[in-house]
Scaffold this active site. Structure first.
Site, PDB file in Angstrom:
ATOM      1  N   ASP A  96      48.806  69.040  11.110  1.00  0.00           N
ATOM      2  CA  ASP A  96      50.062  68.778  11.259  1.00  0.00           C
ATOM      3  C   ASP A  96      49.531  67.829  12.813  1.00  0.00           C
ATOM      4  O   ASP A  96      50.469  67.156  13.646  1.00  0.00           O
ATOM      5  CB  ASP A  96      50.715  70.036  11.668  1.00  0.00           C
ATOM      6  CG  ASP A  96      51.512  70.639  10.952  1.00  0.00           C
ATOM      7  OD1 ASP A  96      51.579  69.171   9.890  1.00  0.00           O
ATOM      8  OD2 ASP A  96      52.164  71.698  10.869  1.00  0.00           O
ATOM      9  N   ARG A 129      54.372  70.973  -6.030  1.00  0.00           N
ATOM     10  CA  ARG A 129      54.157  72.184  -5.290  1.00  0.00           C
ATOM     11  C   ARG A 129      53.587  73.168  -5.114  1.00  0.00           C
ATOM     12  O   ARG A 129      53.640  74.159  -5.989  1.00  0.00           O
ATOM     13  CB  ARG A 129      55.399  72.196  -4.578  1.00  0.00           C
ATOM     14  CG  ARG A 129      56.059  70.738  -3.710  1.00  0.00           C
ATOM     15  CD  ARG A 129      56.856  70.973  -2.841  1.00  0.00           C
ATOM     16  NE  ARG A 129      56.662  71.335  -1.298  1.00  0.00           N
ATOM     17  CZ  ARG A 129      57.721  71.050  -0.382  1.00  0.00           C
ATOM     18  NH1 ARG A 129      58.787  70.548  -0.084  1.00  0.00           N
ATOM     19  NH2 ARG A 129      56.852  71.068   0.821  1.00  0.00           N
ATOM     20  N   ARG A 133      63.053  69.241  14.429  1.00  0.00           N
ATOM     21  CA  ARG A 133      62.984  70.847  13.483  1.00  0.00           C
ATOM     22  C   ARG A 133      61.626  71.554  13.831  1.00  0.00           C
ATOM     23  O   ARG A 133      61.681  72.442  14.086  1.00  0.00           O
ATOM     24  CB  ARG A 133      62.909  70.004  12.317  1.00  0.00           C
ATOM     25  CG  ARG A 133      63.956  69.665  10.931  1.00  0.00           C
ATOM     26  CD  ARG A 133      63.069  69.353   9.358  1.00  0.00           C
ATOM     27  NE  ARG A 133      62.793  70.556   8.970  1.00  0.00           N
ATOM     28  CZ  ARG A 133      61.218  70.254   8.668  1.00  0.00           C
ATOM     29  NH1 ARG A 133      60.418  68.653   8.788  1.00  0.00           N
ATOM     30  NH2 ARG A 133      60.419  71.271   8.292  1.00  0.00           N
ATOM     31  N   LYS A 161      57.023  77.373  15.855  1.00  0.00           N
ATOM     32  CA  LYS A 161      57.685  77.079  14.505  1.00  0.00           C
ATOM     33  C   LYS A 161      57.452  77.952  13.834  1.00  0.00           C
ATOM     34  O   LYS A 161      57.916  78.240  12.570  1.00  0.00           O
ATOM     35  CB  LYS A 161      58.315  75.890  14.100  1.00  0.00           C
ATOM     36  CG  LYS A 161      58.692  75.610  13.508  1.00  0.00           C
ATOM     37  CD  LYS A 161      59.368  73.693  13.376  1.00  0.00           C
ATOM     38  CE  LYS A 161      57.753  73.668  12.414  1.00  0.00           C
ATOM     39  NZ  LYS A 161      58.459  73.892  11.017  1.00  0.00           N
ATOM     40  N   ASN A 162      55.981  77.723  13.236  1.00  0.00           N
ATOM     41  CA  ASN A 162      55.234  78.773  11.731  1.00  0.00           C
ATOM     42  C   ASN A 162      55.823  80.037  11.720  1.00  0.00           C
ATOM     43  O   ASN A 162      55.445  80.363  10.552  1.00  0.00           O
ATOM     44  CB  ASN A 162      54.085  77.631  10.839  1.00  0.00           C
ATOM     45  CG  ASN A 162      54.315  76.088  10.939  1.00  0.00           C
ATOM     46  OD1 ASN A 162      55.958  75.836  10.634  1.00  0.00           O
ATOM     47  ND2 ASN A 162      53.547  75.187  11.009  1.00  0.00           N
ATOM     48  N   CYS A 206      62.324  71.698  -7.358  1.00  0.00           N
ATOM     49  CA  CYS A 206      60.387  71.081  -7.945  1.00  0.00           C
ATOM     50  C   CYS A 206      60.485  71.905  -9.212  1.00  0.00           C
ATOM     51  O   CYS A 206      60.292  73.290  -8.553  1.00  0.00           O
ATOM     52  CB  CYS A 206      59.947  70.666  -6.613  1.00  0.00           C
ATOM     53  SG  CYS A 206      59.179  72.143  -6.092  1.00  0.00           S
TER      54      CYS A 206
END
Length: 422
Positions: free
Chosen positions: A308, A123, A400, A22-23, A118
């Site tokens: 993760d 972040r 996701r 995914k990443n 934000c």
């Protein structure tokens, strides 16, 4: 909202095909913005985050064609009509900020919403900003959007990162491919997804050296061309399914798995008494009878233990023999799965960024709530080891990052089903 129901107590046996990362895919898709010619990605995972990135790229004028049930993506940016990444899309997924570098490199301008609206300091977008400013970009924050310009194009420079940020390394790496001159990224992230990105860019004609180390050198070129590139195996999905037989017992072969992707994680499994062997097709994991042993885990940037996989590892250690200590060094507030595991009978104490897990002989099925992507799958895994039925609610997070979890686990013997929400 859908729920997933797991009935524990059944050993698992068979093979699980591990999807593309995914990443990595979310980083590779914006690469199309660097070239007028098409980019074809194979081994693409079929996830909701991929759909979100597709929607973002299409909003910029990118043509995206999905083939082979979404496993192949053909992207063409020959007619980019917009350089603004709108909040309504970006808020859904942090990886959306990866269009910033490519847009600046080729179109010399970009307006990109901050994730979640934000402030920069909340972040680490400040790392991205400082790094791109080192290449000559002028970036200003207005009303929750980064307004970026590069008059005359980006220029190569030395870019020292104060933290080995994966996203910042990716943004600068992409941007530098079209910058004038040489760029040197210092304290670069070393993750396999960075290596995969560099390999894809090189296929398109980029000149890159040093990926996989903490210093990456990029010699800018005038333009990039077409390429076909396979997305690297998802090391987090790999680690997740490697744990499945540890919870349930049995033996599972993870097809496409590679030890170099999960070295630090596999070392912890070995210390816990779990058998991991390399095969011609991937990695095989077995637990036959004995409980796993307690181990201590500290999350670190690659090649250390990945954050993760921390939630999944905590769930496994809940039934290990002895006491384990987990330290979360990457993200704050990433122990939200602990109270849900405690609903299932786990004995966990959390103090700041440290969790102490006292192993129990057995977990008990219970209704639990998924709080994020990795927490979702950790609760499903815990259900495999629990007595009775576990109902995991709010699993929209799961989609996701994991494709067809219930099908993959069901195919190796798990009693698992998805229950559609009303």
């Amino acid at each position: 909202m859908d729920s997933i129901v797991v009935t524990g107590g059944t050993p698992l046996n068979g093979q699980i095909q591990i999807a593309g990362a995914k990443n990595a895919a979310l980083t590779l898709m914006p690469v199309t913005l660097l070239s007028e010619e098409p980019l074809t990605l194979t081994n693409t995972p079929r996830l909701s985050d991929i759909k979100t990135m597709t929607a973002l790229l299409q909003s910029l004028g990118v043509e995206v064609t999905a083939l082979q049930d979404g496993k192949v993506q053909v992207l063409s940016s020959h007619n980019v009509t917009n350089t603004t990444a709108d909040y309504d899309i970006v808020r859904k997924m942090r990886a959306s900020n990866l269009v910033l570098g490519p847009l600046l490199a080729r179109h010399h301008q970009a307006i990109v919403s901050l994730p979640g609206g934000c402030a920069i300091g909340a972040r680490p977008m400040d790392i991205h900003v400082t790094a791109l400013e080192a290449l000559g970009a002028e970036i200003e924050l207005k009303d929750g959007y980064l307004h970026a310009k590069a008059k005359g194009g980006l220029k190569g420079n030395k870019v020292p990162l104060r933290f080995a940020s994966v996203g910042a390394t990716e943004n600068v790496l992409m941007a530098a491919t079209l910058a004038k001159g040489t760029t040197v990224i210092e304290n670069a992230a070393r993750e396999p997804e960075i290596v995969d990105l560099a390999q894809c860019l090189r296929r398109m004609g980029a000149q890159i050296d040093g990926e996989g180390t903490d210093t990456i050198t990029i010699q800018g070129v005038d333009k990039l061309g077409a390429a076909t590139h396979p997305v690297v195996t998802d090391r987090i999905e790999l680690g997740t399914y490697m744990l499945a037989p540890v919870f349930a017992g049995g033996e599972v072969e993870c097809l496409g798995g590679r030890m170099d992707l999960v070295g630090a994680f596999a070392e912890k499994l070995d210390a816990a008494g779990i058998s991991v062997t390399e095969t011609d097709k991937g990695l095989k994991v077995a637990r036959n009878g004995a409980r796993a042993k307690a181990v201590n885990v500290t999350t670190e940037v690659f090649p250390g233990f990945p954050t993760d996989l921390q939630a999944q590892m905590m769930a496994m250690l809940c039934t290990a023999e002895g006491t384990s200590i987990l330290e979360e060094k990457i993200f704050e507030n990433r122990f939200m799965h602990a109270p849900e595991l405690m609903r299932m009978g786990a004995d966990i104490e959390v103090h700041g960024g440290t969790a102490t897990v006292h192993g129990v002989e057995r977990l008990k099925g219970a209704p639990v709530m998924a709080t994020d992507l990795r927490a979702s799958v950790s609760l499903i895994l815990a259900g495999l080891a629990a007595e009775g039925e576990t109902v995991v609610n709010r699993v929209y997070h799961l989609d996701r990052g994991y494709e067809h979890v219930e099908e993959k686990l069901g195919a190796v013997g798990a009693k698992i089903e998805r229950v559609p929400g009303s």
